[in-house]
Design a protein around this motif. Sequence first.
Motif, mmCIF file in Angstrom:
data_model
loop_
_atom_site.group_PDB
_atom_site.id
_atom_site.type_symbol
_atom_site.label_atom_id
_atom_site.label_comp_id
_atom_site.label_asym_id
_atom_site.label_seq_id
_atom_site.Cartn_x
_atom_site.Cartn_y
_atom_site.Cartn_z
ATOM 1 N N PHE A 41 0.853 -1.195 0.000
ATOM 2 C CA PHE A 41 0.000 0.000 0.000
ATOM 3 C C PHE A 41 0.884 1.238 0.000
ATOM 4 N N TYR A 42 0.660 2.107 -0.976
ATOM 5 C CA TYR A 42 1.338 3.396 -1.014
ATOM 6 C C TYR A 42 0.451 4.413 -0.306
ATOM 7 N N GLY A 43 0.865 4.824 0.882
ATOM 8 C CA GLY A 43 0.175 5.906 1.563
ATOM 9 C C GLY A 43 0.690 7.216 1.005
ATOM 10 N N SER A 44 0.268 8.300 1.563
ATOM 11 C CA SER A 44 0.723 9.578 1.033
ATOM 12 C C SER A 44 2.034 10.011 1.697
ATOM 13 N N GLY A 45 2.771 10.864 1.008
ATOM 14 C CA GLY A 45 3.978 11.479 1.553
ATOM 15 C C GLY A 45 5.057 10.501 1.948
ATOM 16 N N GLY A 46 5.468 10.576 3.215
ATOM 17 C CA GLY A 46 6.568 9.775 3.726
ATOM 18 C C GLY A 46 6.313 8.281 3.680
ATOM 19 N N HIS A 47 5.060 7.870 3.823
ATOM 20 C CA HIS A 47 4.757 6.436 3.755
ATOM 21 C C HIS A 47 5.126 5.861 2.395
ATOM 22 N N THR A 48 4.876 6.626 1.335
ATOM 23 C CA THR A 48 5.229 6.166 -0.005
ATOM 24 C C THR A 48 6.737 6.074 -0.157
ATOM 25 N N THR A 49 7.454 7.074 0.331
ATOM 26 C CA THR A 49 8.920 7.053 0.263
ATOM 27 C C THR A 49 9.471 5.847 1.018
ATOM 28 N N GLU A 50 8.971 5.588 2.206
ATOM 29 C CA GLU A 50 9.429 4.445 2.985
ATOM 30 C C GLU A 50 9.135 3.126 2.262
ATOM 31 N N MET A 51 7.958 3.018 1.666
ATOM 32 C CA MET A 51 7.601 1.786 0.960
ATOM 33 C C MET A 51 8.523 1.567 -0.238
ATOM 34 N N ARG A 52 8.844 2.615 -0.938
ATOM 35 C CA ARG A 52 9.744 2.477 -2.090
ATOM 36 C C ARG A 52 11.120 1.992 -1.654
ATOM 37 N N ILE A 53 11.568 2.446 -0.491
ATOM 38 C CA ILE A 53 12.853 1.979 0.043
ATOM 39 C C ILE A 53 12.758 0.491 0.383
ATOM 40 N N LEU A 54 11.668 0.079 1.018
ATOM 41 C CA LEU A 54 11.500 -1.339 1.344
ATOM 42 C C LEU A 54 11.465 -2.207 0.091
ATOM 43 N N LEU A 55 10.808 -1.730 -0.950
ATOM 44 C CA LEU A 55 10.671 -2.519 -2.177
ATOM 45 C C LEU A 55 12.000 -2.777 -2.875
ATOM 46 N N ARG A 56 12.982 -1.920 -2.645
ATOM 47 C CA ARG A 56 14.303 -2.127 -3.249
ATOM 48 C C ARG A 56 14.916 -3.454 -2.813
ATOM 49 N N HIS A 57 14.460 -3.987 -1.692
ATOM 50 C CA HIS A 57 15.060 -5.184 -1.124
ATOM 51 C C HIS A 57 14.309 -6.473 -1.480
ATOM 52 N N LEU A 58 13.247 -6.361 -2.250
ATOM 53 C CA LEU A 58 12.544 -7.574 -2.678
ATOM 54 C C LEU A 58 13.297 -8.224 -3.835
ATOM 55 N N PRO A 59 13.263 -9.533 -3.919
ATOM 56 C CA PRO A 59 13.917 -10.207 -5.049
ATOM 57 C C PRO A 59 13.287 -9.761 -6.374
ATOM 58 N N SER A 60 14.085 -9.789 -7.422
ATOM 59 C CA SER A 60 13.623 -9.285 -8.719
ATOM 60 C C SER A 60 12.522 -10.144 -9.343
ATOM 61 N N HIS A 61 12.408 -11.412 -8.948
ATOM 62 C CA HIS A 61 11.397 -12.287 -9.552
ATOM 63 C C HIS A 61 10.000 -12.101 -8.959
ATOM 64 N N VAL A 62 9.870 -11.250 -7.959
ATOM 65 C CA VAL A 62 8.597 -11.032 -7.276
ATOM 66 C C VAL A 62 7.742 -10.041 -8.066
ATOM 67 N N SER A 63 6.456 -10.345 -8.215
ATOM 68 C CA SER A 63 5.509 -9.397 -8.810
ATOM 69 C C SER A 63 4.901 -8.557 -7.692
ATOM 70 N N VAL A 64 4.676 -7.283 -7.986
ATOM 71 C CA VAL A 64 4.120 -6.375 -6.982
ATOM 72 C C VAL A 64 2.753 -5.888 -7.428
ATOM 73 N N GLN A 65 1.808 -5.951 -6.510
ATOM 74 C CA GLN A 65 0.462 -5.423 -6.707
ATOM 75 C C GLN A 65 0.322 -4.240 -5.753
ATOM 76 N N ALA A 66 0.091 -3.053 -6.296
ATOM 77 C CA ALA A 66 0.065 -1.839 -5.482
ATOM 78 C C ALA A 66 -1.365 -1.345 -5.258
ATOM 79 N N PHE A 67 -1.632 -0.951 -4.030
ATOM 80 C CA PHE A 67 -2.867 -0.276 -3.663
ATOM 81 C C PHE A 67 -2.501 1.149 -3.260
ATOM 82 N N PHE A 68 -3.429 2.083 -3.453
ATOM 83 C CA PHE A 68 -3.177 3.478 -3.088
ATOM 84 C C PHE A 68 -4.503 4.175 -2.820
ATOM 85 N N GLY A 69 -4.442 5.284 -2.093
ATOM 86 C CA GLY A 69 -5.638 6.081 -1.816
ATOM 87 C C GLY A 69 -6.141 6.738 -3.083
ATOM 88 N N GLU A 70 -7.445 6.655 -3.324
ATOM 89 C CA GLU A 70 -8.022 7.128 -4.586
ATOM 90 C C GLU A 70 -7.774 8.605 -4.862
#
Length: 190
Positions: A41-70
């Motif tokens: 889930f991409y929250g607004s502001g800092g939550h999105t930045t933090e999530m993007r940092i976490l995603l850098r550490h997922l293996p490349s073969h993983v598919s990502v499904q993103a949710f976000f506030g409308e």
Amino acid sequence: QPSQEITPMMNYAAAVLLPFILIRLRRRSSSSPGPPLVSIFYGSGGHTTEMRILLRHLPSHVSVQAFFGEDDKRSREIAALHKLNHALPRARRVKQSYATSIFTTLYSFVYTFILVLSLQLSCPSALLLINGPGTSLVLAFSFKLCNLLLGTKTRVVMVESWCRVTGLSLTGKLVKPIADKFCVQWEELA
């Protein structure tokens, strides 16, 4: 761009999470065709930045499904980078009273549960990775309810936002009892 202080903390959190995520994804991928699916889930502001940092550490073969506030334009743009992305109604708006947020949270939960149910029927997620915005609460409960109803085995991992120094967020307090893994950034919260 994250500050130099934020990045080491988030990298540390990701390093702690990575073994857990890999074990869970290997179990999931061995019983399902195709790459494992991680929902975020991409929250607004800092939550999105933090999530993007976490995603850098997922293996490349993983598919990502993103949710976000409308109504979150920035998160919508970032989520569009993923093949699978879904807009959700916010559980609570910034500065919304707790009394009125009961109704918006219920609406958000019903909408989110129906969406997650349909997604889990077609392609179940191995993992839900969240980091604290209020709407991630309804996602966590939706995935857990689908686990009960459908027999899916989606793991819920919450990484509390790095800005929570002296106490857990309300979302953290509510998600902690149902999370498969709950991580904090600061020793004082451990």
